[in-house]
Enzyme design. Structure first.
Site, PDB file in Angstrom:
ATOM      1  N   SER A 260       5.529  42.525   8.733  1.00  0.00           N
ATOM      2  CA  SER A 260       4.942  42.735   7.453  1.00  0.00           C
ATOM      3  C   SER A 260       5.001  41.509   6.719  1.00  0.00           C
ATOM      4  O   SER A 260       5.977  40.425   6.870  1.00  0.00           O
ATOM      5  CB  SER A 260       5.724  43.850   6.542  1.00  0.00           C
ATOM      6  OG  SER A 260       6.775  43.377   6.257  1.00  0.00           O
ATOM      7  N   LYS A 261       4.164  41.400   5.389  1.00  0.00           N
ATOM      8  CA  LYS A 261       4.129  40.328   4.747  1.00  0.00           C
ATOM      9  C   LYS A 261       5.337  40.230   4.163  1.00  0.00           C
ATOM     10  O   LYS A 261       5.737  38.998   4.065  1.00  0.00           O
ATOM     11  CB  LYS A 261       3.068  40.698   3.582  1.00  0.00           C
ATOM     12  CG  LYS A 261       2.832  39.522   2.866  1.00  0.00           C
ATOM     13  CD  LYS A 261       1.939  39.911   1.349  1.00  0.00           C
ATOM     14  CE  LYS A 261       2.404  39.034   0.393  1.00  0.00           C
ATOM     15  NZ  LYS A 261       3.830  39.351  -0.416  1.00  0.00           N
ATOM     16  N   ARG A 262       6.253  41.310   3.701  1.00  0.00           N
ATOM     17  CA  ARG A 262       7.456  41.066   3.274  1.00  0.00           C
ATOM     18  C   ARG A 262       8.294  40.305   4.285  1.00  0.00           C
ATOM     19  O   ARG A 262       9.226  39.480   3.729  1.00  0.00           O
ATOM     20  CB  ARG A 262       7.939  42.457   3.048  1.00  0.00           C
ATOM     21  CG  ARG A 262       8.367  42.622   1.501  1.00  0.00           C
ATOM     22  CD  ARG A 262       8.767  44.073   0.948  1.00  0.00           C
ATOM     23  NE  ARG A 262       7.721  44.937   1.416  1.00  0.00           N
ATOM     24  CZ  ARG A 262       7.798  46.056   2.142  1.00  0.00           C
ATOM     25  NH1 ARG A 262       9.055  46.221   2.616  1.00  0.00           N
ATOM     26  NH2 ARG A 262       6.860  47.016   2.310  1.00  0.00           N
ATOM     27  N   ASP A 265       7.944  36.665   3.677  1.00  0.00           N
ATOM     28  CA  ASP A 265       8.158  36.255   2.513  1.00  0.00           C
ATOM     29  C   ASP A 265       9.935  36.223   2.660  1.00  0.00           C
ATOM     30  O   ASP A 265      10.419  35.214   1.931  1.00  0.00           O
ATOM     31  CB  ASP A 265       7.808  37.311   1.293  1.00  0.00           C
ATOM     32  CG  ASP A 265       6.753  37.347   0.887  1.00  0.00           C
ATOM     33  OD1 ASP A 265       5.689  36.616   1.344  1.00  0.00           O
ATOM     34  OD2 ASP A 265       6.255  38.265   0.302  1.00  0.00           O
TER      35      ASP A 265
END
Ligand code: GLU
Length: 502
Positions: A260-262, A265
């Protein structure tokens, strides 16, 4: 006659474009190009609550950067326009009505409050076989009541009526035979209260309308497949049904679940193709492009997430991928994303791209820092010398700055303790030997011979020489640097450094 190949990438414009989305677009594109087919970009924007301004333009720009060029799209138009679902709104309702008339769908009048109450009352509530007869819909209300409610424009949706005790099967081009029990699938909403279709109805209606021959999409859509297959059948379109291929998930580096994008990050790498700025919050998420990936490398590494050509070959151009691509070689298993490996691809691509192909990018990187590189010939020599040392395009400035500006500071601790008058004298004599023309090998020979004359070991002089030219302990071969800088500049740098070392 073989059906003409027509595939589509059908993103919803809801934000940044995840690398998994680009891979879906890429596999569709490769399949189309391989079979002289057509690649369609269709924007699935029927969910007004998730619509994000600017997201469509952003997706178009990401695809263009990757060299994935649609043949038909909202921007280009085409035989089956419009290619934005919001502009096709009027076409969907007839299908919902047809399904109701044929007994495959029904009106549901349950209010959001009623649905919430049900969800509270029944854990894991599914609107379907086990619950639909306890709800307010055209299966439980009388015909008069339903007509009255419709006449009064009472908010309602249309739901598919999943058949009881059946199996829905289809052959997935990657997974083989896939079977679902209809009893476990809920009665998905097809038409919403605002008159907009949901994704499920729109995707089927448009895939048919646009004569899509094969559907390549992410594995996350596999649970929706039985609904879509039933819709194709119930609408009487079974003979026209496209081929299905659900692409393997792209997993977190540790293999535990979808990337996921998370995760990006958290682990410090990009997940989006290009920088994405959320128009509401103004928050910017970094993309592969801006981080310094070559589009060729990005495409190459995405292609290898779930596919290979059956050999050990890892580096492919787009043309090479089109030539080698085959659905049989797409794996079922999820592909772990490894950022170090991603950088390896970029490094390899930088290495194999000739300096001319990197010139504009390097000049842009410098221009972004306010430095204009005017001498292309010189810049090309520099690029050739340092490209092997760059993993990212953004590394070029740091790796080459000293070629364009003489060092202002030196790594003095690395030289000063061992500095002496003999070394100073050596460099003063070396200056006299410098002239333009000889290559790195000759410069080195002269350097070594002179060291012997001065009773010094060449090894002790090499590091100071590097620090004179570069400022620090890095860079390619020091004699290559000297040749590239030219005799005049090399002399100047030696003299400036001698003053600083003393
Ligand atoms: N609109 C869906 C998405 O956003 C498309 C899924 C499909 O290809 O059927 O991914």
């Amino acid at each position: 006659m073989e059906k003409k190949v027509r595939v589509r990438f059908a993103p919803s414009p809801t934000g940044g474009l995840h690398l998994g989305g680009v891979r879906t677009a890429l596999f569709n594109y490769l399949f189309a190009k391989k079979h002289n087919g057509t690649f369609v970009l269709r924007v699935e924007d029927t969910d007004q609550t998730r619509f994000v301004a600017g997201a469509e333009e952003y997706i178009v720009s990401c695809l263009a950067w990757c060299g994935i060029h649609p043949d038909e799209s909202p921007q280009l138009g085409g035989q089956f326009e419009p290619y934005r679902q919001s502009e096709r709104k009027s076409t969907y309702k007839q299908y919902a009505e047809q399904l109701i008339a044929d007994g495959f769908a029904y009106y549901a009048f349950d209010t959001p409050e009623e649905l919430d109450a049900k969800r509270k009352e029944i854990p894991n509530f599914l609107y379907g076989l086990s619950s639909r007869m306890g709800m307010r819909n055209s299966l439980t209300l009388s015909e008069e009541e339903v007509n009255e409610l419709l006449k009064n424009n009472t908010p309602h949706v249309v739901r598919i009526k999943m058949p009881a005790d059946e199996q829905v099967s289809f052959v997935d081009m990657i997974r083989g035979l896939v079977t679902f029990e209809t009893n476990l699938v809920d009665d998905k909403v097809l038409l919403k209260a605002d008159g907009m279709p949901t994704y499920h109805l729109a995707v089927v209606a448009d895939d048919r309308a646009m004569e899509i021959s094969h559907i390549f999409r992410g594995e996350e859509w596999l649970p929706s497949a039985p609904v879509h297959i039933l819709l194709w059948k119930c609408l009487g379109w079974e003979d026209e049904m496209p081929g299905w291929a659900h692409l393997p998930l792209i997993l977190k580096p540790d293999g535990n679940g979808k990337l996921s994008k998370r995760d990006g990050d958290r682990l410090g790498f990009p997940v989006y193709a290009q920088n994405w700025t959320d128009p509401k919050t103004g928050d910017m998420t970094k993309g592969f492009k801006e981080l310094g990936f070559m589009p060729e490398a990005f495409v190459n590494l995405l292609a290898m997430l779930g596919w290979n050509d059956g050999t050990d070959q890892e580096l492919f151009t787009m043309a090479g991928l089109i030539e080698k691509f085959s659905v049989e070689r797409i794996s079922k298993a999820g592909a772990k994303f490894d950022f170090e490996k991603a950088k390896w691809y970029n490094h390899e691509w930088i290495k194999q791209t000739d300096a001319n192909g990197l010139l504009d990018i390097v000049k842009q990187e410098y221009a972004a820092k306010g430095v204009i590189l005017a001498d292309d010939q010189f810049t090309l020599k520099v690029i050739d010398l340092i490209k092997d040392r760059c993993n990212l395009l953004t590394d070029f400035v740091a790796q080459s700055e000293y070629f364009f500006t003489a060092p202002a500071v030196y790594d003095l601790p690395a030289v000063q303790s061992k500095w002496n008058a003999e070394k100073d004298a050596f460099f003063k004599s070396y200056i006299a030997l410098l002239e333009d023309g000889p290559g790195a090998v000759e410069l080195e020979e002269k350097f070594k011979a002179l060291a012997v004359e001065h009773n010094l070991k060449p090894g002790e002089l090499m590091l100071p020489f590097r620090i004179m030219l570069v400022g620090g302990k890095f860079g390619p071969g020091v004699f290559d640097i000297a040749v590239t800088l030219g005799a005049e500049d090399t002399k100047k740098r030696i003299l400036a450094a001698l003053a600083a070392f003393a």
